[in-house]
Design an enzyme around this catalytic site. Structure first.
Site, PDB file in Angstrom:
ATOM      1  N   GLU A 141       3.346   3.940  11.156  1.00  0.00           N
ATOM      2  CA  GLU A 141       4.621   4.430  10.603  1.00  0.00           C
ATOM      3  C   GLU A 141       4.411   5.576   9.617  1.00  0.00           C
ATOM      4  O   GLU A 141       5.290   6.417   9.419  1.00  0.00           O
ATOM      5  CB  GLU A 141       5.384   3.298   9.906  1.00  0.00           C
ATOM      6  CG  GLU A 141       6.020   2.281  10.837  1.00  0.00           C
ATOM      7  CD  GLU A 141       5.044   1.228  11.362  1.00  0.00           C
ATOM      8  OE1 GLU A 141       3.925   1.113  10.795  1.00  0.00           O
ATOM      9  OE2 GLU A 141       5.383   0.538  12.336  1.00  0.00           O
ATOM     10  N   SER A 164       4.287  -5.078   5.771  1.00  0.00           N
ATOM     11  CA  SER A 164       4.310  -3.723   6.341  1.00  0.00           C
ATOM     12  C   SER A 164       3.445  -3.561   7.595  1.00  0.00           C
ATOM     13  O   SER A 164       2.641  -2.632   7.687  1.00  0.00           O
ATOM     14  CB  SER A 164       3.919  -2.685   5.275  1.00  0.00           C
ATOM     15  OG  SER A 164       4.786  -2.756   4.176  1.00  0.00           O
ATOM     16  N   TRP A 179       2.047   6.399  -8.496  1.00  0.00           N
ATOM     17  CA  TRP A 179       1.053   6.664  -9.544  1.00  0.00           C
ATOM     18  C   TRP A 179       1.043   8.159  -9.879  1.00  0.00           C
ATOM     19  O   TRP A 179       1.025   8.550 -11.042  1.00  0.00           O
ATOM     20  CB  TRP A 179      -0.319   6.215  -9.048  1.00  0.00           C
ATOM     21  CG  TRP A 179      -1.421   6.246 -10.054  1.00  0.00           C
ATOM     22  CD1 TRP A 179      -1.786   5.232 -10.899  1.00  0.00           C
ATOM     23  CD2 TRP A 179      -2.316   7.343 -10.317  1.00  0.00           C
ATOM     24  NE1 TRP A 179      -2.859   5.626 -11.670  1.00  0.00           N
ATOM     25  CE2 TRP A 179      -3.205   6.914 -11.343  1.00  0.00           C
ATOM     26  CE3 TRP A 179      -2.466   8.628  -9.807  1.00  0.00           C
ATOM     27  CZ2 TRP A 179      -4.210   7.731 -11.839  1.00  0.00           C
ATOM     28  CZ3 TRP A 179      -3.470   9.444 -10.307  1.00  0.00           C
ATOM     29  CH2 TRP A 179      -4.327   8.988 -11.312  1.00  0.00           C
ATOM     30  N   ASP A 200      -1.552   0.151  -1.889  1.00  0.00           N
ATOM     31  CA  ASP A 200      -0.236   0.790  -2.009  1.00  0.00           C
ATOM     32  C   ASP A 200       0.021   1.278  -3.437  1.00  0.00           C
ATOM     33  O   ASP A 200      -0.507   0.715  -4.388  1.00  0.00           O
ATOM     34  CB  ASP A 200       0.849  -0.217  -1.572  1.00  0.00           C
ATOM     35  CG  ASP A 200       2.157   0.470  -1.241  1.00  0.00           C
ATOM     36  OD1 ASP A 200       2.160   1.705  -1.034  1.00  0.00           O
ATOM     37  OD2 ASP A 200       3.191  -0.228  -1.193  1.00  0.00           O
ATOM     38  N   GLY A 201       0.836   2.318  -3.526  1.00  0.00           N
ATOM     39  CA  GLY A 201       1.288   2.801  -4.838  1.00  0.00           C
ATOM     40  C   GLY A 201       0.717   4.140  -5.272  1.00  0.00           C
ATOM     41  O   GLY A 201       0.939   4.568  -6.407  1.00  0.00           O
ATOM     42  N   ASN A 202       0.012   4.819  -4.382  1.00  0.00           N
ATOM     43  CA  ASN A 202      -0.577   6.126  -4.732  1.00  0.00           C
ATOM     44  C   ASN A 202       0.495   7.150  -5.115  1.00  0.00           C
ATOM     45  O   ASN A 202       0.338   7.895  -6.081  1.00  0.00           O
ATOM     46  CB  ASN A 202      -1.368   6.700  -3.551  1.00  0.00           C
ATOM     47  CG  ASN A 202      -2.565   5.844  -3.181  1.00  0.00           C
ATOM     48  OD1 ASN A 202      -2.896   4.915  -3.892  1.00  0.00           O
ATOM     49  ND2 ASN A 202      -3.197   6.170  -2.060  1.00  0.00           N
ATOM     50  N   HIS A 221      -3.226  10.062  -3.734  1.00  0.00           N
ATOM     51  CA  HIS A 221      -4.176   9.679  -2.673  1.00  0.00           C
ATOM     52  C   HIS A 221      -5.612  10.053  -3.081  1.00  0.00           C
ATOM     53  O   HIS A 221      -6.542   9.286  -2.867  1.00  0.00           O
ATOM     54  CB  HIS A 221      -3.806  10.354  -1.352  1.00  0.00           C
ATOM     55  CG  HIS A 221      -2.450   9.963  -0.842  1.00  0.00           C
ATOM     56  ND1 HIS A 221      -2.024   8.654  -0.820  1.00  0.00           N
ATOM     57  CD2 HIS A 221      -1.413  10.704  -0.348  1.00  0.00           C
ATOM     58  CE1 HIS A 221      -0.789   8.606  -0.325  1.00  0.00           C
ATOM     59  NE2 HIS A 221      -0.399   9.834  -0.039  1.00  0.00           N
ATOM     60  N   ARG A 251       2.346  13.751  -4.416  1.00  0.00           N
ATOM     61  CA  ARG A 251       1.846  12.488  -3.876  1.00  0.00           C
ATOM     62  C   ARG A 251       0.368  12.547  -3.490  1.00  0.00           C
ATOM     63  O   ARG A 251      -0.353  11.562  -3.625  1.00  0.00           O
ATOM     64  CB  ARG A 251       2.705  12.069  -2.677  1.00  0.00           C
ATOM     65  CG  ARG A 251       4.182  11.844  -3.031  1.00  0.00           C
ATOM     66  CD  ARG A 251       4.993  11.461  -1.808  1.00  0.00           C
ATOM     67  NE  ARG A 251       4.377  10.371  -1.100  1.00  0.00           N
ATOM     68  CZ  ARG A 251       4.560   9.082  -1.389  1.00  0.00           C
ATOM     69  NH1 ARG A 251       5.377   8.727  -2.348  1.00  0.00           N
ATOM     70  NH2 ARG A 251       3.933   8.162  -0.697  1.00  0.00           N
ATOM     71  N   LEU A 298     -22.196  -5.696   3.924  1.00  0.00           N
ATOM     72  CA  LEU A 298     -20.728  -5.723   4.012  1.00  0.00           C
ATOM     73  C   LEU A 298     -20.227  -4.991   5.253  1.00  0.00           C
ATOM     74  O   LEU A 298     -20.696  -3.894   5.568  1.00  0.00           O
ATOM     75  CB  LEU A 298     -20.137  -5.059   2.755  1.00  0.00           C
ATOM     76  CG  LEU A 298     -18.623  -4.862   2.727  1.00  0.00           C
ATOM     77  CD1 LEU A 298     -17.898  -6.202   2.603  1.00  0.00           C
ATOM     78  CD2 LEU A 298     -18.217  -3.939   1.578  1.00  0.00           C
TER      79      LEU A 298
HETATM   80  C1  IPE Z   1       1.642   0.239   3.803  1.00  0.00           C
HETATM   81  O1  IPE Z   1       2.180   0.981   2.779  1.00  0.00           O
HETATM   82  C2  IPE Z   1       0.629   1.047   4.547  1.00  0.00           C
HETATM   83  C3  IPE Z   1      -0.578   1.373   3.817  1.00  0.00           C
HETATM   84  C4  IPE Z   1      -0.897   0.992   2.593  1.00  0.00           C
HETATM   85  C5  IPE Z   1      -1.513   2.184   4.520  1.00  0.00           C
HETATM   86  P1  IPE Z   1       3.573   1.761   2.929  1.00  0.00           P
HETATM   87  O2  IPE Z   1       3.823   2.404   1.616  1.00  0.00           O
HETATM   88  O3  IPE Z   1       3.543   2.635   4.109  1.00  0.00           O
HETATM   89  O4  IPE Z   1       4.583   0.555   3.208  1.00  0.00           O
HETATM   90  P2  IPE Z   1       6.147   0.428   2.969  1.00  0.00           P
HETATM   91  O5  IPE Z   1       6.788   1.588   3.640  1.00  0.00           O
HETATM   92  O6  IPE Z   1       6.371   0.463   1.492  1.00  0.00           O
HETATM   93  O7  IPE Z   1       6.503  -0.895   3.562  1.00  0.00           O
HETATM   94  C1  IPE Z   2      -0.404   3.982  -0.295  1.00  0.00           C
HETATM   95  O1  IPE Z   2       0.344   4.658  -1.235  1.00  0.00           O
HETATM   96  C2  IPE Z   2      -1.128   4.895   0.659  1.00  0.00           C
HETATM   97  C3  IPE Z   2      -0.506   4.996   1.981  1.00  0.00           C
HETATM   98  C4  IPE Z   2       0.500   4.296   2.408  1.00  0.00           C
HETATM   99  C5  IPE Z   2      -1.054   5.970   2.889  1.00  0.00           C
HETATM  100  P1  IPE Z   2       1.769   5.267  -0.921  1.00  0.00           P
HETATM  101  O2  IPE Z   2       1.591   6.665  -0.460  1.00  0.00           O
HETATM  102  O3  IPE Z   2       2.549   4.392  -0.018  1.00  0.00           O
HETATM  103  O4  IPE Z   2       2.422   5.268  -2.374  1.00  0.00           O
HETATM  104  P2  IPE Z   2       3.873   4.770  -2.784  1.00  0.00           P
HETATM  105  O5  IPE Z   2       4.033   3.409  -2.229  1.00  0.00           O
HETATM  106  O6  IPE Z   2       4.833   5.745  -2.216  1.00  0.00           O
HETATM  107  O7  IPE Z   2       3.839   4.780  -4.276  1.00  0.00           O
HETATM  108 MG    MG Z   3       3.744   2.805  -0.281  1.00  0.00          MG
END
Ligand code: IPE
Ligand code: IPE
Ligand code: MG
Length: 247
Positions: free
Chosen positions: A68, A197, A26, A21-23, A38, A34, A132
């Site tokens: 989702e 999540s 970042w 999470d956090g792409n 990714h 966004r 793996l």
């Molecule tokens: C969870 O991240 C799903 C993945 C990393 C693929 P999200 O960014 O979708 O989750 P929420 O919405 O913050 O809970």
């Molecule tokens: C995780 O990063 C990747 C996916 C959920 C697909 P996000 O796209 O959720 O990045 P944030 O959480 O919005 O920073």
């Molecule tokens: Mg996220």
């Protein structure tokens, strides 16, 4: 001493699961859209897969896209799906070189047919590998998985393939997408969010959870070692007392 050398090789988790999470954040921090996040997250995937293979971890599950996530803006969904499918296809030679076997768990019916075929081909082409096991959770959610399992079991009872009294934890587990894999001992989530999540709700029952503020595109082997070291310092009691576990 390097972090990697501090790891107890006899106490490694067999299965590590990661919510990557956090792409988006970042990318935003750098003034980009966004998708840029990714794209950069892919390098972390490569690095962590390599790190796990080097350590001899048996199973690595990566949460790449939730059911989702289909509700995100169309541009992001399309771009991200293309990136995921494209990357997996291109990485097949590397997976084979490193003896890594690919699996995908999730609602494949939601993917475009071309993507489904590419996934199936990549899975097939790595199916003889014995190192793996890399499990990509793609269009995955735990509630979807659990409801599906319940439906399948109900159908079997209705068709008299099994009896109601045959239903137990082992039978239920065998109807989950993860039936071939042991439960994760360690679950890591990046980006400072403290939630699951909809990820492996059943399988994480006794997993050790590790949360780090590091955003996924910055997550590297050193961060992985830190998480494993933290895990190795914990006492896993499975409902028993500390005295019982120690003796
Ligand atoms: C969870 O991240 C799903 C993945 C990393 C693929 P999200 O960014 O979708 O989750 P929420 O919405 O913050 O809970
Ligand atoms: C995780 O990063 C990747 C996916 C959920 C697909 P996000 O796209 O959720 O990045 P944030 O959480 O919005 O920073
Ligand atoms: Mg996220």
């Amino acid at each position: 001493m390097e972090l990697k050398d501090k790891l107890d090789k006899n106490k490694l988790p067999r299965h590590i699961a990661i919510i990557m999470d956090g792409n988006g954040r970042w990318a935003k921090e750098r003034g980009h859209n966004r998708l840029y996040g990714h794209y950069n997250g892919v390098e972390s995937v490569r690095n962590i897969v390599e790190g796990c293979a080097e350590l001899g971890i048996e199973y690595l599950t990566l949460y790449a896209f939730s059911t989702e996530n289909w509700e995100r803006p169309k541009d992001e969904v399309t771009g991200l799906m293309e990136l995921l499918v494209d990357t997996i296809r291109k990485e097949v030679p590397t997976l084979n070189k490193n003896n890594i076997r690919l699996y995908v768990i999730g609602d494949m019916q939601q993917l475009p047919e071309s993507a489904r075929k590419e996934m199936a081909a990549a899975i097939d082409e790595t199916s003889a590998n014995t190192g793996l096991n890399l499990i990509m959770a793609l269009s995955y959610s735990s509630r979807w998985e659990i409801v599906n399992a319940v439906k399948e079991i109900a159908r079997k009872v209705e068709n008299k393939e099994i009896r109601f009294t045959d239903i137990d934890a082992a039978l239920f587990t065998s109807h989950l997408c993860t039936s071939e894999f042991p439960d994760p001992e360690l679950m890591i989530r990046t980006s400072g969010e403290y939630r699951i999540s909809n990820f492996l709700l059943y399988q994480l029952a006794y997993s050790e959870l590790y949360f780090t503020p590091t955003l996924w595109p910055d997550f590297r082997k050193e961060n992985l070692y830190e998480a494993i070291l933290d895990y190795q310092g914990r006492e896993r009691r499975f409902g028993k007392t500390s005295d019982q576990v120690v003796s």
